[in-house]
Write a protein that holds these residues in place. Structure first.
Motif, PDB file in Angstrom:
ATOM      1  N   TYR A 135       2.982 -15.762   8.402  1.00  0.00           N
ATOM      2  CA  TYR A 135       2.979 -15.517   6.952  1.00  0.00           C
ATOM      3  C   TYR A 135       4.271 -15.100   6.221  1.00  0.00           C
ATOM      4  CZ  TYR A 135       2.465 -10.601   7.408  1.00  0.00           C
ATOM      5  OH  TYR A 135       2.763  -9.111   7.636  1.00  0.00           O
ATOM      6  N   GLU A 136       4.550 -15.229   4.980  1.00  0.00           N
ATOM      7  CA  GLU A 136       5.585 -14.698   4.370  1.00  0.00           C
ATOM      8  C   GLU A 136       5.184 -14.312   2.753  1.00  0.00           C
ATOM      9  OE1 GLU A 136      10.080 -14.806   3.842  1.00  0.00           O
ATOM     10  OE2 GLU A 136       9.383 -15.702   5.423  1.00  0.00           O
ATOM     11  N   VAL A 137       5.679 -13.139   2.437  1.00  0.00           N
ATOM     12  CA  VAL A 137       5.321 -12.746   1.195  1.00  0.00           C
ATOM     13  C   VAL A 137       6.475 -13.398   0.355  1.00  0.00           C
ATOM     14  CG1 VAL A 137       5.314 -10.955  -0.443  1.00  0.00           C
ATOM     15  CG2 VAL A 137       4.285 -10.552   1.776  1.00  0.00           C
ATOM     16  N   ALA A 138       6.136 -14.224  -0.685  1.00  0.00           N
ATOM     17  CA  ALA A 138       7.348 -14.822  -1.568  1.00  0.00           C
ATOM     18  C   ALA A 138       7.539 -14.131  -2.676  1.00  0.00           C
ATOM     19  CB  ALA A 138       6.989 -16.212  -1.940  1.00  0.00           C
ATOM     20  N   ASP A 139       6.692 -13.343  -3.383  1.00  0.00           N
ATOM     21  CA  ASP A 139       7.182 -12.499  -4.621  1.00  0.00           C
ATOM     22  C   ASP A 139       6.316 -11.448  -4.723  1.00  0.00           C
ATOM     23  OD1 ASP A 139       8.584 -12.033  -7.122  1.00  0.00           O
ATOM     24  OD2 ASP A 139       7.139 -13.621  -7.913  1.00  0.00           O
ATOM     25  N   GLY A 140       6.538 -10.346  -5.532  1.00  0.00           N
ATOM     26  CA  GLY A 140       5.857  -9.452  -5.852  1.00  0.00           C
ATOM     27  C   GLY A 140       6.107  -7.862  -5.606  1.00  0.00           C
ATOM     28  N   GLY A 141       6.499  -6.882  -5.942  1.00  0.00           N
ATOM     29  CA  GLY A 141       6.608  -5.697  -5.625  1.00  0.00           C
ATOM     30  C   GLY A 141       7.899  -5.584  -4.652  1.00  0.00           C
ATOM     31  N   SER A 142       7.548  -4.854  -3.484  1.00  0.00           N
ATOM     32  CA  SER A 142       8.611  -4.946  -2.586  1.00  0.00           C
ATOM     33  C   SER A 142       8.370  -5.906  -1.436  1.00  0.00           C
ATOM     34  CB  SER A 142       8.460  -3.379  -1.915  1.00  0.00           C
ATOM     35  OG  SER A 142       8.524  -2.310  -2.504  1.00  0.00           O
ATOM     36  N   LEU A 143       7.652  -6.897  -1.813  1.00  0.00           N
ATOM     37  CA  LEU A 143       7.490  -8.087  -0.967  1.00  0.00           C
ATOM     38  C   LEU A 143       6.785  -7.610   0.390  1.00  0.00           C
ATOM     39  CD1 LEU A 143      10.887  -9.984  -1.255  1.00  0.00           C
ATOM     40  CD2 LEU A 143       8.837 -10.171  -2.534  1.00  0.00           C
ATOM     41  N   ASP A 144       5.722  -6.618   0.217  1.00  0.00           N
ATOM     42  CA  ASP A 144       5.274  -6.247   1.740  1.00  0.00           C
ATOM     43  C   ASP A 144       3.578  -6.439   1.224  1.00  0.00           C
ATOM     44  OD1 ASP A 144       5.360  -4.419  -0.584  1.00  0.00           O
ATOM     45  OD2 ASP A 144       4.913  -2.797   1.009  1.00  0.00           O
ATOM     46  N   VAL A 145       2.981  -6.531   2.501  1.00  0.00           N
ATOM     47  CA  VAL A 145       1.542  -6.504   2.624  1.00  0.00           C
ATOM     48  C   VAL A 145       1.325  -6.039   3.729  1.00  0.00           C
ATOM     49  CG1 VAL A 145       1.255  -8.684   0.983  1.00  0.00           C
ATOM     50  CG2 VAL A 145       1.310  -9.029   3.419  1.00  0.00           C
ATOM     51  N   ASP A 146      -0.144  -5.456   4.065  1.00  0.00           N
ATOM     52  CA  ASP A 146      -0.651  -5.303   5.339  1.00  0.00           C
ATOM     53  C   ASP A 146      -1.516  -6.336   5.857  1.00  0.00           C
ATOM     54  OD1 ASP A 146       0.254  -2.768   4.662  1.00  0.00           O
ATOM     55  OD2 ASP A 146      -1.601  -2.076   4.042  1.00  0.00           O
ATOM     56  N   PHE A 147      -1.307  -6.474   7.214  1.00  0.00           N
ATOM     57  CA  PHE A 147      -2.056  -7.541   7.848  1.00  0.00           C
ATOM     58  C   PHE A 147      -2.905  -7.227   8.936  1.00  0.00           C
ATOM     59  CE2 PHE A 147      -2.034 -10.704  11.231  1.00  0.00           C
ATOM     60  CZ  PHE A 147      -2.757 -11.586  10.763  1.00  0.00           C
ATOM     61  N   VAL A 148      -4.137  -7.475   9.145  1.00  0.00           N
ATOM     62  CA  VAL A 148      -5.035  -7.175  10.360  1.00  0.00           C
ATOM     63  C   VAL A 148      -5.885  -8.367  11.077  1.00  0.00           C
ATOM     64  CG1 VAL A 148      -6.833  -6.288   8.927  1.00  0.00           C
ATOM     65  CG2 VAL A 148      -6.517  -5.489  11.277  1.00  0.00           C
TER      66      VAL A 148
END
Length: 213
Positions: free
Chosen positions: A53-66
């Motif tokens: 996965y890759e964050v393309a846009d939004g905020g600091s370009l970060d998400v949590d994944f589990v």
């Protein structure tokens, strides 16, 4: 033999051209503030699942994944990452659940893309039957086409993922270049202002001392 290879290549090209974009295993989603999206994949024991996965846009370009095993045990957990790849062989048969979370952000959404390569039981059964049927040359060609089609989809999924990464990196580079340009302009204006102030100050200083410049 050459004719067979030519026929396979021609049919493979037709498969590439006729495969719709929706058939690819690359997905784009939007995670709203304080939201979480979960997906599931049913695996038999020892079957493999690969995900990136890759964050393309939004905020600091970060998400949590589990990702959770069928017994709800976390197999893999990432906090605040922009991109990642993960693959494993299932130890247990059952439904594996993977989630993308934006719960830490209460104001900005995240746009991300992810690619999943998991098992397809129908394809495996049909492919096995076709490989076992060697009497009809058409069956052999169909089996080869299915193998080629699977490989082509995997390549196109990876290409779509790389395009998303290139786009994000290009936007980051453009943003950095713009900031450098603006900062250089601010520094130039500040330097001109300081020079003007120094010249005016010394000119008034000498005029007050009775010396005309």
């Amino acid at each position: 033999m050459k004719c067979l290879h030519f026929a396979l290549a021609t049919l493979a090209a037709c498969v590439i051209l006729s495969t719709p974009s929706a058939a690819l295993n690359t997905f784009n989603i939007i995670l709203g503030p304080s939201r979480e999206n979960c997906f599931n994949e049913h695996l038999q024991a020892q079957e493999r699942l690969d995900l990136s996965y890759e964050v393309a846009d939004g905020g600091s370009l970060d998400v949590d994944f589990v990702i959770y095993s069928p017994n709800s045990r976390p197999l893999y957990n990432l906090n605040g990452e922009s991109f990642a790849t993960f693959g494993f062989n299932a130890e247990l048969e059952g439904t594996y659940v993977y989630c993308f979370s934006n719960k830490k952000s209460g104001s900005s959404e995240r746009k991300l893309s992810f690619s999943v390569h998991g098992p397809d039981e129908v394809f495996k059964i049909e492919n096995k039957e076709l490989k076992e049927s060697v009497d009809d040359p058409t069956d052999t060609i169909q089996a080869e086409l299915r193998t080629l089609d699977s490989g082509i989809k995997a390549i196109r999924d990876e290409q779509a993922f790389l395009v998303q990464r290139e786009r994000r990196h290009r936007l980051t580079a453009d943003s950095t270049n713009a900031r450098v340009l603006y900062w250089s302009m601010v520094q130039a204006l500040a330097l001109i202002g300081v020079c003007y102030f120094q010249i005016s100050y010394f000119k008034r200083f000498f005029e007050m001392g009775g010396v005309r410049v």
